[in-house]
Design a protein around this motif. Structure first.
Motif: not given
Length: 353
Positions: A206, A210, A215-216, A219, A265, A269
């Motif tokens: 992560y 980040s 990516y967040w 997830s 995640n 995050g």
């Protein structure tokens, strides 16, 4: 505190508080899980239960992040960390035994209380404290493995762990009459302890990604997807059996295992972003105070839940479970958090909460 440390601290604290609330929500939802004949109530139970199944894996993954990446001697670990888990186990076990005795249950003479304590949890949710004792015994060795291996080797272990962990679910699902873990003697190397390794690994991955908002969001979407799949798989399997069956709720079932990665995640995050936006002097101490109470909330919330349910009867009444479950969970979590904060004003209770 540096910006990086502030973000890490807020990320871990956010994940702990969220996982703690998820535990409460799960246990409230579970009350009506076996009322499969009442589909309206059961679907609400199944929905919230499926959404929160990652709670215990999240706690273990957080432990992996905090423990495996540290460097300290074995004596130092047992002195600073391992001994901390014994007082809560003894205190809360005795608390529930005393309450049960007052309610009419009998444990016999004082030495029989000791036997009862040694044989396992006196109330179902305290299983986690017993499991942590066993898991923590292996942390110093897991830590050495973590620091001695490359990322590719960690991936291989996690792949083997995932397959072995999912095997019991697959075995039941497809009616396979082979206990491969026992036959090949690999059972003791797997189990819940693998979540510590997974947490440390997912954290490192992560951190690499980040900065990417996508990516967040990915997830978040995948967490929602696997939670829904858990819900639908539970319904399909229960419908086939003709009664509610929690096969896919197991903490080591395939859907829960994958969902846990994305839940971590999402919460990590969210907390990291919170840490970047908060002022150290105002925002973080409040979050850290809530985080410090999560063990105590986990231990006391069943007592509060039973008292609330007895007083209101909300979960056994005609109220829709779609709103009764989250409202009950919010009240129980809030009262439990308030009770633990009050107890922690006395120094002695800091060691058991």
């Amino acid at each position: 505190m540096s910006q990086g440390k502030k973000s890490f601290s807020a990320a871990i604290d956010t994940a702990k508080v969220a996982a703690c609330f998820m535990v409460v929500l799960l246990h409230v939802a579970a009350i009506n899980f076996y009322s499969f004949d009442d589909h309206g109530q059961w679907w609400a139970s199944n929905f919230y239960d499926s959404l929160t199944r990652t709670c215990v894996p999240l706690f273990l993954m957080i432990s992996g992040v905090l423990l495996l990446r540290k460097q300290e001697s074995m004596p130092e670990f047992f002195k600073k960390r391992f001994v901390r888990i014994i007082p809560p186990l003894l205190f809360w076990s005795l608390f529930y035994m005393a309450w049960n005795s007052w309610q009419g249950e009998r444990y016999g003479r004082w030495y029989e209380w000791i036997t009862t304590l040694a044989n396992g949890p006196v109330t179902f949710h305290l299983w986690y404290l017993y499991a942590i004792v066993g898991i923590y015994l292996f942390v110093p060795f897991l830590r050495k493995i973590w620091h001695a291996t490359k990322q590719s080797e960690r991936k291989l272990y996690l792949a083997l762990w995932a397959v072995a962990s999912c095997w019991p679910t697959i075995k039941v699902l497809f009616d396979i009459d082979v206990d491969a873990l026992e036959v090949y003697g690999i059972g003791p190397f797997f189990g819940l302890v693998g979540y510590l390794f997974l947490g440390a690994y997912v954290h490192d991955v992560y951190v690499e990604h980040s900065a990417k908002r996508q990516y967040w969001l990915l997830s978040l979407g995948l967490f929602a997807l696997f939670s829904v799949l858990t819900m639908l798989a539970t319904y399909a399997y229960s419908a086939q059996a003709g009664e509610a069956d929690p096969l896919f709720y197991d903490y080591l079932s395939p859907l829960v295992l994958v969902s846990s990665i994305y839940a971590f995640n999402v919460l990590y995050g969210l907390g990291a972003r919170l840490g970047k936006s908060l002022d150290v002097g105002t925002g973080l101490p409040g979050l850290k105070k809530l985080s410090a109470c999560t063990l105590g909330v986990y231990c006391i919330h069943i007592f509060i839940l039973h008292r609330f349910d007895e007083a209101t009867g909300i979960m056994e009444g005609d109220a829709s479970s779609w709103w009764a479950i989250p409202v009950t969970a919010f009240v129980v979590f809030s009262v439990s958090m308030g009770a633990i904060m009050l107890l922690r004003r006395f120094r002695a209770f800091e060691y058991v909460t």
